[in-house]
Scaffold this motif. Sequence first.
Motif, short mmCIF file in Angstrom:
data_model
loop_
_atom_site.label_atom_id
_atom_site.label_comp_id
_atom_site.label_asym_id
_atom_site.label_seq_id
_atom_site.Cartn_x
_atom_site.Cartn_y
_atom_site.Cartn_z
N ASN A 1 -27.80 8.32 3.38
CA ASN A 1 -27.02 7.46 2.47
C ASN A 1 -26.40 8.26 1.33
O ASN A 1 -27.01 9.14 0.76
CB ASN A 1 -27.94 6.36 1.92
CG ASN A 1 -27.17 5.36 1.09
OD1 ASN A 1 -26.70 5.65 0.01
ND2 ASN A 1 -27.03 4.16 1.63
N SER B 1 -15.10 -2.02 -3.67
CA SER B 1 -16.07 -1.51 -2.72
C SER B 1 -15.73 -2.12 -1.37
O SER B 1 -15.13 -3.19 -1.28
CB SER B 1 -17.51 -1.84 -3.15
OG SER B 1 -17.68 -3.20 -3.41
N GLY C 1 -16.97 -2.17 2.96
CA GLY C 1 -18.05 -1.87 3.92
C GLY C 1 -17.71 -2.38 5.31
O GLY C 1 -17.77 -3.56 5.58
N LYS D 1 -18.99 -1.13 8.37
CA LYS D 1 -19.83 -0.56 9.43
C LYS D 1 -19.86 -1.46 10.65
O LYS D 1 -19.84 -1.01 11.78
CB LYS D 1 -21.25 -0.34 8.92
CG LYS D 1 -22.05 0.43 9.94
CD LYS D 1 -23.52 0.45 9.71
CE LYS D 1 -24.15 1.16 10.90
NZ LYS D 1 -25.53 0.84 11.06
N ASP E 1 -18.51 6.02 1.26
CA ASP E 1 -19.25 5.68 2.48
C ASP E 1 -18.73 4.38 3.09
O ASP E 1 -19.50 3.59 3.60
CB ASP E 1 -20.76 5.60 2.18
CG ASP E 1 -21.07 4.80 0.94
OD1 ASP E 1 -20.11 4.31 0.29
OD2 ASP E 1 -22.25 4.65 0.60
N LEU E 2 -17.43 4.17 3.04
CA LEU E 2 -16.85 2.88 3.42
C LEU E 2 -17.07 2.49 4.88
O LEU E 2 -17.13 1.31 5.21
CB LEU E 2 -15.36 2.85 3.08
CG LEU E 2 -14.48 4.02 3.52
CD1 LEU E 2 -13.87 3.76 4.87
CD2 LEU E 2 -13.39 4.26 2.50
N VAL F 1 -21.44 1.74 5.53
CA VAL F 1 -22.22 0.67 4.91
C VAL F 1 -21.67 -0.68 5.38
O VAL F 1 -20.51 -0.79 5.76
CB VAL F 1 -22.21 0.73 3.37
CG1 VAL F 1 -22.86 2.01 2.88
CG2 VAL F 1 -20.80 0.59 2.81
N ASP F 2 -22.53 -1.68 5.36
CA ASP F 2 -22.08 -3.00 5.81
C ASP F 2 -21.66 -3.86 4.61
O ASP F 2 -21.69 -3.40 3.46
CB ASP F 2 -23.18 -3.69 6.62
CG ASP F 2 -24.47 -3.77 5.84
OD1 ASP F 2 -24.43 -3.60 4.61
OD2 ASP F 2 -25.52 -4.00 6.46
N THR G 1 -24.09 -4.21 1.57
CA THR G 1 -24.12 -3.07 0.66
C THR G 1 -22.87 -3.06 -0.22
O THR G 1 -22.94 -2.77 -1.41
CB THR G 1 -24.21 -1.76 1.46
OG1 THR G 1 -25.23 -1.90 2.44
CG2 THR G 1 -24.52 -0.59 0.56
N MET G 2 -21.75 -3.40 0.41
CA MET G 2 -20.49 -3.47 -0.34
C MET G 2 -20.63 -4.41 -1.55
O MET G 2 -20.25 -4.06 -2.67
CB MET G 2 -19.39 -3.98 0.58
CG MET G 2 -18.15 -4.50 -0.11
SD MET G 2 -16.99 -5.20 1.06
CE MET G 2 -17.52 -6.90 1.12
#
Lengths: 298, 445
Positions: free
Chosen positions: A129, B200, B202, B204, B262-263, B266-267, B270-271
Motif C-alpha cells: 500500500n 481521490s 479508486g 480497483k 494508487d488510483l 484501491v477500491d 479507500t477512495m
Amino acid sequence: MGKALRPKGWVLLAYLLPGLIIYSFVVLVPIFAAFRDSFYSWTGGPKKTYISIENYKEILQDNVFWHSFLNNVLMTAYGLIGQVGFGFVFALLLMSKMVKLKGLHRTMSYFPSTLAPVIIAFLWMLIYNYNYGLLNAGLTKLGLDVLVQSWLDLTGPIVLLASIPLSWQNIGFFTLLMLAGLSSINKEVLEVAELDGATGIRKAWYIIIPLAKPTLVVASLLCIANNMRGFEHIYALTGGGPGNSSSVMALYAYETSFLRFRYGYGSALAIAIIALTMLLILLSTLALQRRDSKGGAY
Amino acid sequence: MNKRSFILGLLVVASSVLSACGSGDNEEATAESSKNVTISLLHRYQESNIGKSPEDTAVLDGLKRFMEDYPNVEIIEEQLQNEDYSIKAQALAAADDMPDVFIVPGSWMTNFVDNEIVLPLNEELEKRPEWRDGYRAGTLDAGTREGQVYGIPIAAGPTHLIYYNDDLFGSIGYDQFPSTWPDLMDAGEKLADKGINLFSYGDKSKGYAMSSWISALTDRINGPQWTESILNGSGAQFTDDGFVHGISMMHELAKAGYLNKDLNSVDADTMVNYYFEGRSAAFVSGIWSAMNIVNNAPEGIAAGTRVAVFPGVEGGLGNPLSSSGGAGVYYSVNSGVEAGEKLDAIMTMLEYMTGSDSAKLMAEVGGFPAYDPGDFDTGKLHPVALAAYEASAAADATKIFDLWFDASIVEVLNTGIQGVMAGSRTPEQLAEETQQAYETFLNNP
C-alpha cells in the motif's frame, strides 16, 4: 508388502471408486463439457449456435490471451527461482549444522502455506500500500524516499510483484518436499564426502544436487503446473490490472465467460489453457530427462 | 475386519447422501401443504444493511409487509453479497436454472432478453397502470426492449456527483466548486501545492471510472445524441474526438498528479476514506455515497461537504448540469413462470418492494428511488443527503454507459481505462480498442 497382507483387487477398486467417481464429476465431466461448448457461440442462456473452430481461430489472434500466457510463463520462471530454488536452499540450511532451532524455522516457513490465497493477497496489498504500506514505510526509514511507489500501480514489474506473495506462500511446501528428498540421501555418502574434504557449497553442488535430482524434477513440474493455472492470488491482489498488465490465462477465461458473457469462447480458452500447460510440462519433462541421461547421475 | 468396516463406511456415505436429498423434498412438501403459492427469490439486499443502505432498507421492508399481508404465499428468499450475487446468478442463468424472481443489472438485460431468460411484463403492468405510471421518467427504459418491459427498477439517481470539502476549496480562494475546467485545473494545482489531491479516485474493482466519470464527461462534450447514435449503431464511433477528449481529460488529471497515486489499486471504499482523512478535497461518486458520508465521515468533514457536478466543457454539446444516471438494477421474472395466481402474487410482491410505500421510505432514509415518492418528510435528512437528493432531482439524467452498452464493450473499456490512468497506453489506443470491440459486437448481434 507380503502377499497375505495385500488386499484383493476388488477391495482396492472399491476403495478407489468413491474418489474416482467424485474426480470424474468435478474434473473430467467439466473438461469434456467445456470441450463441447468451445465449438459454440454461447452467451450464457439456453441458446447456442454451432460455429465449428471459430473460437480457436480467434484465440490465435487474441493479443490479451497471449499476453496473459506470457505472464503465466513469467510467473512460472519466477516461481521456479522463488519457490523451488529458495525452497532447496532453505532445505539445505535446515539440514546443515549451523542452523539452530530447526523446528521453529520449519514451522515458520511452512506457516504461510496454511493461509488462504485471498488472505495472502490481502496481506500483501497492505504491504504494498502506498500510504500505509510496510514496504514504503521501510524505504522511508532507510532514507530511500525516492524509491517510494504505489507498487501495485506499476505496469512494468507487476508480474514480479505479484509473484513474490506466491513464492512467500509456497516456499514452506517446497522446503518440506526437499527436506523429505534430502533425508532419503544415504548419510554414509555425505560422511564420506566430508571426509574427502567436500563441505558447504561444494558438497551441495557435487553430492546433494545430483542425488536430490528426482525430488527437484518433481518439485519443478509441480511448480510449473501450479503457476500455469494460477488465478486466486492475481484475482484478489490486482484483478489482472492495471489494465491487462498482470492478467493470467485463467483470469482472462473467467472474465471472458462471466463478465463478457462469452461462455463458448471462455470454454475454448479453458481448453487452450489445458493444452498449453500440458505442452509445457511435456517439454520440461523431456528437457529434464535428457539432462539426466546425459549426466548419468542415477 | 476389512470387509465389515468397508461396508459400514459405504452405508454411512450412502445414508448421508440420501438423507440430504430427502430432507429437501420434505421441506418443500410441508411448504406446499400450508401455502398456496411458493415464490423463489434471489437478490442482493441484506438484512445486515438495514438502516445503513436506503435500498436494502426499503426493499426488505416492502418484502416484510408483503409477507405479513399475504400469509398464503411462501417465499424462499436468498440474500447474497453484491459480487457473490453476480457469480451465482450468471451460473444459474447458464444452467437455465434461475429462480422465479431475481435481479438483473441493466448491462445484462439484452443478453437475458435474447436468451429468453426473463418474462415480458407488459400485460401484467397493464393491469396495474397506477403503479406502472408512478415510475420516474426514463427509469423503466434500461429494462425495456422493443417496447416490452422486462424489469422493474428499484433505485435510480445519478452515478456522477461530486462531493467536495467546502472548507478546503475556501482555503484556496474558491467559495464554490470551480465552474470551468481551467478553474478546476487551477484549483488542482493550488491543492497539490498544499499536498492535497483534488480528487481521490479508486478503480480497483473496474467499473468506477465508467459509471462515475466517463459517462458524464463524454456527455458534457458530445451531448446525448452521440450516445444514442452509438446505441443505435447509426454512425457514431468511439474514436470520435469527443470520446477521446473525455478520456484525455481524466488522463490529464492523473498525469498532473491531482489524483491519488494508487488510483488503480484501491477500491471505492479507500477512495472515500482518503476524503475523510483530508488527503483529497473531493471525490466523484454516485448518490449512494451520500449516506456513507452521513454515517461515517468525521464530524468536521460531514459538515463541510457540499455536492456539485462536473463543470461544463468549452464548446461541449451537453448540458453542463446533467449527470449520468437512471435506474441501474431491475427485478425480473423467470420466463418459465406462467400467468395465473403465482405471477399475480409475484407482481404484488414487486409492487410492495419497489412501489409507492417503499419509495417513500427509501427517500426518507437518504436514497433516490426509481418510483417517484411524491412529497416526503425531508426534515429527517442530513444536509448532505438532502443536497445529493436535490442535485439528483435537478440533474438531467444522461445514460450510464455500463448499463446500456453491451457487456463485451463495457469490459474492454473498464480494463483499458486502467491502462490509460496508469499511463501505459494513450486515450487514442483505448478508443481504438473500444471501437474494435464495438464493431465485433455490431457484426455478431
